[in-house]
Scaffold this motif. Structure first.
Motif, PDB file in Angstrom:
ATOM      1  N   ALA A  52      -6.068  -2.676   0.724  1.00  0.00           N
ATOM      2  CA  ALA A  52      -5.034  -1.684   1.012  1.00  0.00           C
ATOM      3  C   ALA A  52      -5.698  -0.407   1.511  1.00  0.00           C
ATOM      4  O   ALA A  52      -6.794  -0.047   1.082  1.00  0.00           O
ATOM      5  CB  ALA A  52      -4.219  -1.402  -0.238  1.00  0.00           C
ATOM      6  N   SER A  53      -5.014   0.278   2.406  1.00  0.00           N
ATOM      7  CA  SER A  53      -5.586   1.515   2.935  1.00  0.00           C
ATOM      8  C   SER A  53      -5.520   2.604   1.867  1.00  0.00           C
ATOM      9  O   SER A  53      -4.709   2.556   0.945  1.00  0.00           O
ATOM     10  CB  SER A  53      -4.834   1.961   4.191  1.00  0.00           C
ATOM     11  N   LEU A  54      -6.358   3.602   2.023  1.00  0.00           N
ATOM     12  CA  LEU A  54      -6.404   4.704   1.078  1.00  0.00           C
ATOM     13  C   LEU A  54      -5.085   5.464   1.060  1.00  0.00           C
ATOM     14  O   LEU A  54      -4.606   5.872   0.001  1.00  0.00           O
ATOM     15  CB  LEU A  54      -7.568   5.630   1.426  1.00  0.00           C
ATOM     16  N   LEU A  55      -4.469   5.635   2.212  1.00  0.00           N
ATOM     17  CA  LEU A  55      -3.196   6.337   2.288  1.00  0.00           C
ATOM     18  C   LEU A  55      -2.104   5.583   1.536  1.00  0.00           C
ATOM     19  O   LEU A  55      -1.313   6.189   0.807  1.00  0.00           O
ATOM     20  CB  LEU A  55      -2.794   6.544   3.752  1.00  0.00           C
ATOM     21  N   ASN A  56      -2.070   4.261   1.661  1.00  0.00           N
ATOM     22  CA  ASN A  56      -1.082   3.466   0.911  1.00  0.00           C
ATOM     23  C   ASN A  56      -1.307   3.575  -0.585  1.00  0.00           C
ATOM     24  O   ASN A  56      -0.365   3.633  -1.363  1.00  0.00           O
ATOM     25  CB  ASN A  56      -1.131   2.000   1.338  1.00  0.00           C
ATOM     26  N   MET A  57      -2.571   3.577  -0.990  1.00  0.00           N
ATOM     27  CA  MET A  57      -2.875   3.683  -2.417  1.00  0.00           C
ATOM     28  C   MET A  57      -2.459   5.047  -2.960  1.00  0.00           C
ATOM     29  O   MET A  57      -1.889   5.149  -4.039  1.00  0.00           O
ATOM     30  CB  MET A  57      -4.364   3.455  -2.656  1.00  0.00           C
TER      31      MET A  57
END
Length: 78
Positions: free
Chosen positions: A35-40
Motif C-alpha cells: 500500500a502507498s504511504l498516502l493510503n496508509m
C-alpha cells in the motif's frame, strides 16, 4: 570482566538478519504491491492509533506533573 576483544567476538556471533517476517504470521499475498504511504496515512486505523497514542502520551505527561517526585517529598530524602 569482559574485555573489548571478547565483546567484539560475541557481537560477531550475533545474526545480522531477522529470523522471521510479519508476512509469515498473517494471511498476505506477496504478489500484491504494498500500500502507498498516502493510503496508509489516510486510513482510519492509522488515524485511530495516532489519536490513541497522542492521548496516552498527553495523559502520561499530565500525570507525571501531578505525582510527587522524590525531590519534592522531604521524607524520601536521604
Amino acid at each position: 570482566m569482559f574485555y573489548i576483544r571478547e565483546v567484539f567476538i560475541l557481537m560477531s556471533l550475533l545474526p545480522l538478519t531477522a529470523a522471521a517476517h510479519v508476512k509469515w504470521f498473517v494471511d498476505y499475498n506477496t504478489e500484491n504491491r504494498p500500500a502507498s504511504l498516502l493510503n496508509m496515512l489516510q486510513s482510519m486505523e492509522f488515524m485511530g492509533l495516532l489519536a490513541l497514542a497522542t492521548i496516552v502520551i498527553f495523559l502520561t505527561s499530565v500525570l507525571d506533573r501531578k505525582l510527587a517526585s522524590p525531590v519534592d517529598v522531604p521524607e524520601w530524602q536521604p
